[in-house]
Enzyme design. Sequence first.
Site, PDB file in Angstrom:
ATOM      1  N   ARG A   1     -97.727 103.085 -66.326  1.00 25.44           N
ATOM      2  CA  ARG A   1     -97.483 103.741 -65.034  1.00 25.44           C
ATOM      3  C   ARG A   1     -98.366 104.966 -64.835  1.00 25.44           C
ATOM      4  O   ARG A   1     -98.516 105.451 -63.725  1.00 25.44           O
ATOM      5  CB  ARG A   1     -95.999 104.092 -64.893  1.00 25.44           C
TER       6      ARG A   1
ATOM      7  N   ASP B   1     -95.450 100.454 -61.912  1.00 24.04           N
ATOM      8  CA  ASP B   1     -94.144 100.953 -62.339  1.00 24.04           C
ATOM      9  C   ASP B   1     -93.443  99.783 -63.027  1.00 24.04           C
ATOM     10  O   ASP B   1     -93.012  98.828 -62.376  1.00 24.04           O
ATOM     11  CB  ASP B   1     -93.357 101.434 -61.108  1.00 24.04           C
TER      12      ASP B   1
ATOM     13  N   LYS C   1     -89.902  95.104 -81.423  1.00 24.87           N
ATOM     14  CA  LYS C   1     -88.561  95.523 -81.768  1.00 24.87           C
ATOM     15  C   LYS C   1     -88.318  96.903 -81.170  1.00 24.87           C
ATOM     16  O   LYS C   1     -89.303  97.594 -80.899  1.00 24.87           O
ATOM     17  CB  LYS C   1     -88.358  95.562 -83.280  1.00 24.87           C
TER      18      LYS C   1
ATOM     19  N   HIS D   1     -93.354  93.781 -87.528  1.00 21.49           N
ATOM     20  CA  HIS D   1     -94.706  93.905 -88.093  1.00 21.49           C
ATOM     21  C   HIS D   1     -94.712  93.782 -89.618  1.00 21.49           C
ATOM     22  O   HIS D   1     -95.747  93.505 -90.209  1.00 21.49           O
ATOM     23  CB  HIS D   1     -95.407  95.181 -87.606  1.00 21.49           C
TER      24      HIS D   1
ATOM     25  N   LYS E   1     -97.602  91.840 -92.779  1.00 26.33           N
ATOM     26  CA  LYS E   1     -98.230  92.531 -93.916  1.00 26.33           C
ATOM     27  C   LYS E   1     -98.525  91.516 -95.018  1.00 26.33           C
ATOM     28  O   LYS E   1     -97.631  90.773 -95.427  1.00 26.33           O
ATOM     29  CB  LYS E   1     -97.296  93.624 -94.466  1.00 26.33           C
TER      30      LYS E   1
ATOM     31  N   GLU F   1     -90.218 106.542 -96.661  1.00 22.70           N
ATOM     32  CA  GLU F   1     -91.355 107.079 -95.895  1.00 22.70           C
ATOM     33  C   GLU F   1     -91.418 108.585 -96.084  1.00 22.70           C
ATOM     34  O   GLU F   1     -90.373 109.243 -96.174  1.00 22.70           O
ATOM     35  CB  GLU F   1     -91.175 106.808 -94.409  1.00 22.70           C
TER      36      GLU F   1
ATOM     37  N   ASP G   1     -83.154 101.142 -86.629  1.00 22.60           N
ATOM     38  CA  ASP G   1     -84.618 101.210 -86.551  1.00 22.60           C
ATOM     39  C   ASP G   1     -85.276 100.434 -87.689  1.00 22.60           C
ATOM     40  O   ASP G   1     -86.331  99.834 -87.497  1.00 22.60           O
ATOM     41  CB  ASP G   1     -85.065 102.683 -86.599  1.00 22.60           C
TER      42      ASP G   1
ATOM     43  N   HIS H   1     -86.882  95.200 -90.386  1.00 24.28           N
ATOM     44  CA  HIS H   1     -87.792  95.096 -91.534  1.00 24.28           C
ATOM     45  C   HIS H   1     -87.049  94.781 -92.839  1.00 24.28           C
ATOM     46  O   HIS H   1     -87.437  93.896 -93.599  1.00 24.28           O
ATOM     47  CB  HIS H   1     -88.567  96.402 -91.725  1.00 24.28           C
TER      48      HIS H   1
ATOM     49  N   LYS I   1     -86.453 108.540 -94.077  1.00 23.10           N
ATOM     50  CA  LYS I   1     -87.634 109.287 -93.630  1.00 23.10           C
ATOM     51  C   LYS I   1     -87.677 110.614 -94.370  1.00 23.10           C
ATOM     52  O   LYS I   1     -86.658 111.102 -94.856  1.00 23.10           O
ATOM     53  CB  LYS I   1     -87.548 109.542 -92.126  1.00 23.10           C
TER      54      LYS I   1
HETATM   55  C1  BG6 Z   1     -91.292 101.009 -87.335  1.00 23.80           C
HETATM   56  C2  BG6 Z   1     -90.203 102.036 -87.205  1.00 23.80           C
HETATM   57  O1  BG6 Z   1     -90.824  99.751 -86.937  1.00 23.80           O
HETATM   58  O2  BG6 Z   1     -91.715 100.937 -88.694  1.00 23.80           O
HETATM   59  C3  BG6 Z   1     -90.692 103.380 -87.686  1.00 23.80           C
HETATM   60  O3  BG6 Z   1     -89.806 102.139 -85.848  1.00 23.80           O
HETATM   61  C4  BG6 Z   1     -91.249 103.279 -89.094  1.00 23.80           C
HETATM   62  O4  BG6 Z   1     -89.650 104.338 -87.642  1.00 23.80           O
HETATM   63  C5  BG6 Z   1     -92.267 102.148 -89.200  1.00 23.80           C
HETATM   64  O5  BG6 Z   1     -91.864 104.508 -89.421  1.00 23.80           O
HETATM   65  C6  BG6 Z   1     -92.663 101.910 -90.647  1.00 23.80           C
HETATM   66  O6  BG6 Z   1     -93.732 101.000 -90.685  1.00 23.80           O
HETATM   67  P1  BG6 Z   1     -94.785 101.027 -91.870  1.00 23.80           P
HETATM   68  O7  BG6 Z   1     -95.686  99.874 -91.569  1.00 23.80           O
HETATM   69  O8  BG6 Z   1     -95.487 102.363 -91.783  1.00 23.80           O
HETATM   70  O9  BG6 Z   1     -94.018 100.878 -93.144  1.00 23.80           O
END
Ligand code: BG6
Length: 481
Positions: free
Chosen positions: A43, A82, A135, A165, A169, A203, A222, A227, A325
């Site tokens: 947008r 939009d 996601k 994702h 990997k 992380e 999340d 994952h 995190k």
């Molecule tokens: C994302 C989450 O899907 O994956 C993030 O929303 C997270 O919060 C991330 O940091 C981690 O991905 P990766 O590839 O860095 O392990």
Amino acid sequence: MHETLLLFGATGDLAQRYLFPSLLNLLRDRLLPPGFRIYAIARQDYTTATFRQYLAMRLPELEADAPELIDLLNRVEYIVADLADPGQLPERLAALKGRDCVSYLSTPPGLYIPIAQGLKAAGLLDAPSRLVLEKPIGRDLPSARHILDQVAACVSEDRVFRIDHYLGKAPVQNLLALRFGNSLLEAVWHHRWIESVDILVAETAGVDGREGYYANYGALRDMVQNHILQLLCLIAMEPPSALDADSVRNEKLKVLRALRPMQADQVLANSVRGCYQAGVVAGQPVAGFQSPTPGQHDTETFVALTAYIDNWRWAGVPFRLCTGKRMADRCSQVVIHFREVSHWLFEKPRREKATPNRLVFRLQPEENIELNLMSSLAAPEWGALELRPLPLDLSMPINLRRRIAYERLLLDAFHGNPALFVRNDEIEAAWTWIDSVAAAWQQTQAPILPYMAGSWGPTEANAFMPICGTGGYPNSGRKGN
Ligand code: BG6
């Protein structure tokens, strides 16, 4: 292969940090055809020329005249729309009608339905066009179902590609290769030989700029819903009869459906939630997590859970799942703990001190596979009965260039290969279990424990922490073997 990509949310963080760099790499490696075009849709008020300038500044480590950068920019057109208004898209995208498109929704999930409806009205979801969704799909089972149903009214399931994702990997795909390419593992892959499994995704990054989203989702929704549960599926599923998309997804689904719902009377023993406070990460002071809603203190940035899969293969085996995190180190790994040998013959160490075998798959940042055995190789010649832990370590070559997970997934979406994408029923089954955890937390008012940024999470979660790359057991001061 489809040659037209419609990238919705093109100015957003994901598009800028991962999707455009992935497209750049695919172009550099000549994996996209000459006719490939990218329509960046958002947008913000850019023109194609100003968006190209904006993009060029954000793509890392490239000279302005790098041929692949120029190639990418020349293929990008910018369209203002939009995205919350389905009525706008048919007019804005009229010129694309009739093309076989891949529409990638890199937007907040609240926009999935209006965009899908707008695309359908524009004729851009007619077969064989495809829709790629990021996601999270929903925030719980009812909201996920609502999105799944509304999207299904616009495009058929075989043309919806839901991204996780982690499945793109290479080391995650290698879990399948190792499991099903080695009879050695096949023989011991069940409760009789495996005592427990740890899945850890730690992380060092914080929530960093996504506080609003995170305050509403937390680490459970999340990270675990997608994952971590996908990793669990790859470890726990039955061997599929073939590697086609549905054979694999059918097996993953069975695992998700066999997850024992979390009960309120079990949740305190089987989970720990935490939220990071100010601390030091990699030598730098960092702030604690702060919800944008004043007074809101119910967001977990750390979660540890024990899950049980109630089926023949995994009866009674705890799967300890943990993610956080602002942890001490970045480290994703799966650890398989085998049972003790049935009868101990040796003088040293004593039976209680012997370390049961352990198979460690380190997924990131480095990739390696470590098998911990007991052996007398390290003992003096006359000490053949003196056993010590012996790690067999298979490390990936350090200079191996790994693709960004999105490169693989984008390419699969352009080619129409759904194997590494998540099916609608997997999403529902995963939310069903996650909702049981959230409900149990709510019922018991499970506390959110503070932990210092740069630590390994609340000390109450020690039991969930497998060894990390450093060779130490986080929090406990024990040394790994
Ligand atoms: C994302 C989450 O899907 O994956 C993030 O929303 C997270 O919060 C991330 O940091 C981690 O991905 P990766 O590839 O860095 O392990």
